[in-house]
Motif scaffolding. Structure first.
Motif, short mmCIF file in Angstrom:
data_model
loop_
_atom_site.label_atom_id
_atom_site.label_comp_id
_atom_site.label_asym_id
_atom_site.label_seq_id
_atom_site.Cartn_x
_atom_site.Cartn_y
_atom_site.Cartn_z
N LEU A 1 -139.87 59.45 -61.05
CA LEU A 1 -139.24 59.28 -59.74
C LEU A 1 -139.68 57.94 -59.18
N LEU A 2 -138.73 57.05 -58.97
CA LEU A 2 -139.02 55.70 -58.51
C LEU A 2 -138.68 55.60 -57.03
N HIS A 3 -139.71 55.77 -56.20
CA HIS A 3 -139.50 55.67 -54.75
C HIS A 3 -139.48 54.21 -54.33
N TYR A 4 -138.68 53.94 -53.33
CA TYR A 4 -138.41 52.55 -52.97
C TYR A 4 -139.56 51.92 -52.20
N MET A 5 -139.76 50.61 -52.46
CA MET A 5 -140.72 49.81 -51.72
C MET A 5 -139.94 48.83 -50.85
N GLU A 6 -140.43 48.63 -49.64
CA GLU A 6 -139.81 47.62 -48.77
C GLU A 6 -140.41 46.26 -49.10
N VAL A 7 -139.58 45.32 -49.48
CA VAL A 7 -140.04 43.97 -49.80
C VAL A 7 -139.29 42.97 -48.93
N TYR A 8 -139.85 41.78 -48.83
CA TYR A 8 -139.26 40.73 -48.01
C TYR A 8 -138.55 39.72 -48.91
N SER A 9 -137.41 39.25 -48.41
CA SER A 9 -136.66 38.22 -49.10
C SER A 9 -136.10 37.28 -48.03
N ASP B 1 -134.80 56.66 -57.12
CA ASP B 1 -134.08 56.57 -58.39
C ASP B 1 -134.85 57.43 -59.39
N MET B 2 -134.12 58.12 -60.24
CA MET B 2 -134.76 58.90 -61.31
C MET B 2 -134.49 58.22 -62.63
N LEU B 3 -135.55 57.77 -63.28
CA LEU B 3 -135.45 57.17 -64.61
C LEU B 3 -135.82 58.21 -65.65
N ILE B 4 -134.93 58.42 -66.60
CA ILE B 4 -135.19 59.36 -67.70
C ILE B 4 -135.05 58.57 -69.00
N ALA B 5 -136.05 58.67 -69.86
CA ALA B 5 -136.02 57.91 -71.11
C ALA B 5 -136.57 58.75 -72.25
N ARG B 6 -136.02 58.51 -73.43
CA ARG B 6 -136.62 59.07 -74.64
C ARG B 6 -137.40 57.95 -75.31
N VAL B 7 -138.69 58.19 -75.51
CA VAL B 7 -139.56 57.14 -76.07
C VAL B 7 -140.39 57.72 -77.20
N LEU C 1 -137.58 48.66 -56.52
CA LEU C 1 -138.25 49.66 -57.33
C LEU C 1 -139.67 49.21 -57.64
N PRO C 2 -140.61 50.14 -57.79
CA PRO C 2 -142.01 49.78 -58.06
C PRO C 2 -142.16 49.13 -59.42
N PHE C 3 -142.98 48.07 -59.48
CA PHE C 3 -143.28 47.44 -60.77
C PHE C 3 -144.72 46.97 -60.79
N ASN C 4 -144.97 45.68 -60.64
CA ASN C 4 -146.34 45.17 -60.74
C ASN C 4 -147.27 45.74 -59.68
N THR C 5 -146.82 45.75 -58.43
CA THR C 5 -147.69 46.19 -57.35
C THR C 5 -147.42 47.62 -56.92
N GLY C 6 -146.44 48.26 -57.52
CA GLY C 6 -146.08 49.61 -57.11
C GLY C 6 -146.55 50.65 -58.10
N LYS C 7 -146.86 51.82 -57.60
CA LYS C 7 -147.34 52.93 -58.44
C LYS C 7 -146.31 54.04 -58.43
N VAL C 8 -145.99 54.57 -59.61
CA VAL C 8 -145.12 55.73 -59.70
C VAL C 8 -145.98 56.97 -59.49
N GLU C 9 -145.76 57.67 -58.39
CA GLU C 9 -146.61 58.80 -58.03
C GLU C 9 -146.15 60.11 -58.65
N TYR C 10 -144.89 60.15 -59.07
CA TYR C 10 -144.34 61.39 -59.65
C TYR C 10 -143.71 61.04 -61.00
N ALA C 11 -144.33 61.52 -62.08
CA ALA C 11 -143.83 61.20 -63.41
C ALA C 11 -144.31 62.25 -64.40
N ALA C 12 -143.51 62.48 -65.43
CA ALA C 12 -143.88 63.44 -66.48
C ALA C 12 -143.52 62.87 -67.83
#
Length: 330
Positions: free
Chosen positions: A123-131, A101-107, A147-158
């Motif tokens: 760039l939000l690369h997917y994490m495999e999680v269990y449910s 997923d590509m997140l684009i924001a004006r901040v 999507l990555p949040f607490n335990t995930g790292k965004v490796e590609y961002a500008a």
């Protein structure tokens, strides 16, 4: 750090079968979920010492698009679509780039008393999680993408500053193997920009050069290394610019200072570098002595300048005696 989210949109980019989905509506930025997600990742990008600085090449496609957006000639949603389509075309060409997923924001946020606005591209690369899945009284485990949040790292961002004519960039990325070669596709192929070393990379290089310099000219004398590190710490207590010339003047005599600065220049290190106190502390606050038999001693670098607390003696046979004094155990 207060971050103001002005606009945000999420595009789904796929090159693994299903078609990409370009959003026709912006995200609900008043949603607590949306606000928490965007703020968390933008703060990580701002505070990351591994972030590199960069600038667009003059003929970069996205540079022209963002200049039009900055000048009010394009709207946010239109601009975001062009950005997402550029990445999508790259992903269709190079299947090694994973779907995301590509997140684009004006901040907007205030740094050092100055407010500025930015376009964040993540760039939000997917994490495999269990449910779980339930059917009646039958409960089973399943996996799903998240999507990555607490335990995930965004490796590609500008984070692209909407100021002046250059639109400076802070970015983080990882190399990807494309057609057999390691490529920084995010900066080189997508943004089309030229990068400079991050604060962390610069500090590591300075540390390596300092170690080699002391080894060559001072026979690995740990007191000399510690003096240089302490001087660097003092230089960044009140400013984010590390003056290596000033630090060298405090730690070395004039002849050795000149030699040290020349050694840094030959390694590609500038004399005045924008490195924050936090990064300098991480690299230089602690000094380490490692012996051939595997013994390691770590201590605050500033102790080396205090004879009453630490005595280091280098003997003719090359061995070293380290004596700590006036210690209070905790």
């Amino acid at each position: 750090m207060a971050i103001k989210i002005r606009n945000a949109i999420l595009h789904i980019l796929r090159n693994d079968g299903p078609e990409s989905v370009f959003s026709g509506a912006e995200l609900d930025i008043d949603s607590e979920i949306c606000e928490a997600f965007i703020q968390k990742h933008v703060k990580k990008l701002i505070n990351n010492s591994a972030v590199r600085t960069a600038h667009f090449k003059p003929d970069a496609e996205l540079y022209g698009v963002l200049c039009e957006y900055q000048n009010g000639d394009k709207f946010f949603k239109e601009t975001s679509l062009i950005i997402a389509q550029k990445m999508d075309a790259l992903m269709q060409k190079y299947k090694a780039i994973p779907p995301c997923d590509m997140l684009i924001a004006r901040v907007g946020y205030t740094s050092r008393g100055k407010y500025a606005e930015y376009v964040a591209v993540l760039l939000l690369h997917y994490m495999e999680v269990y449910s779980h899945k339930s059917k009646g009284a039958d409960n089973q485990l399943k996996t799903c993408n998240a999507l990555p949040f607490n335990t995930g790292k965004v490796e590609y961002a500008a984070l692209i500053a909407l100021e002046g004519s250059m639109l400076p960039i802070n970015l983080t990325e990882e190399p990807e193997t494309i057609e057999g070669s390691s490529v920084m596709y995010f900066s080189e192929l997508f943004l089309d920009c030229e990068t400079s070393p991050s604060e962390k990379e610069q500090a590591v290089l300075i540390n390596e050069v300092t170690t080699e310099f002391v080894e060559e000219y001072f026979n690995k004398d740990p007191k000399v290394s510690a003096r240089i590190k302490t001087a660097m710490l003092e230089e960044t207590e009140e400013t984010d610019v590390l003056s290596l010339d000033n630090a060298a003047s405090k730690a070395l005599d004039e002849e050795m200072k000149t030699q040290y600065i020349n050694t840094l220049r030959e390694a590609g290190v500038r004399e005045d570098i924008a490195i924050g106190e936090r990064v300098v502390k991480q690299q230089f606050a602690t000094h380490k002595i490692k012996a051939e038999n595997g013994v390691e001693i770590r201590f605050p670098a500033e102790l080396a300048a205090i004879e009453d607390d630490l005595e280091i003696t280098t003997h003719e046979d090359g061995t070293v005696t380290v004596l700590f004094k006036n210690l209070r155990l905790v």
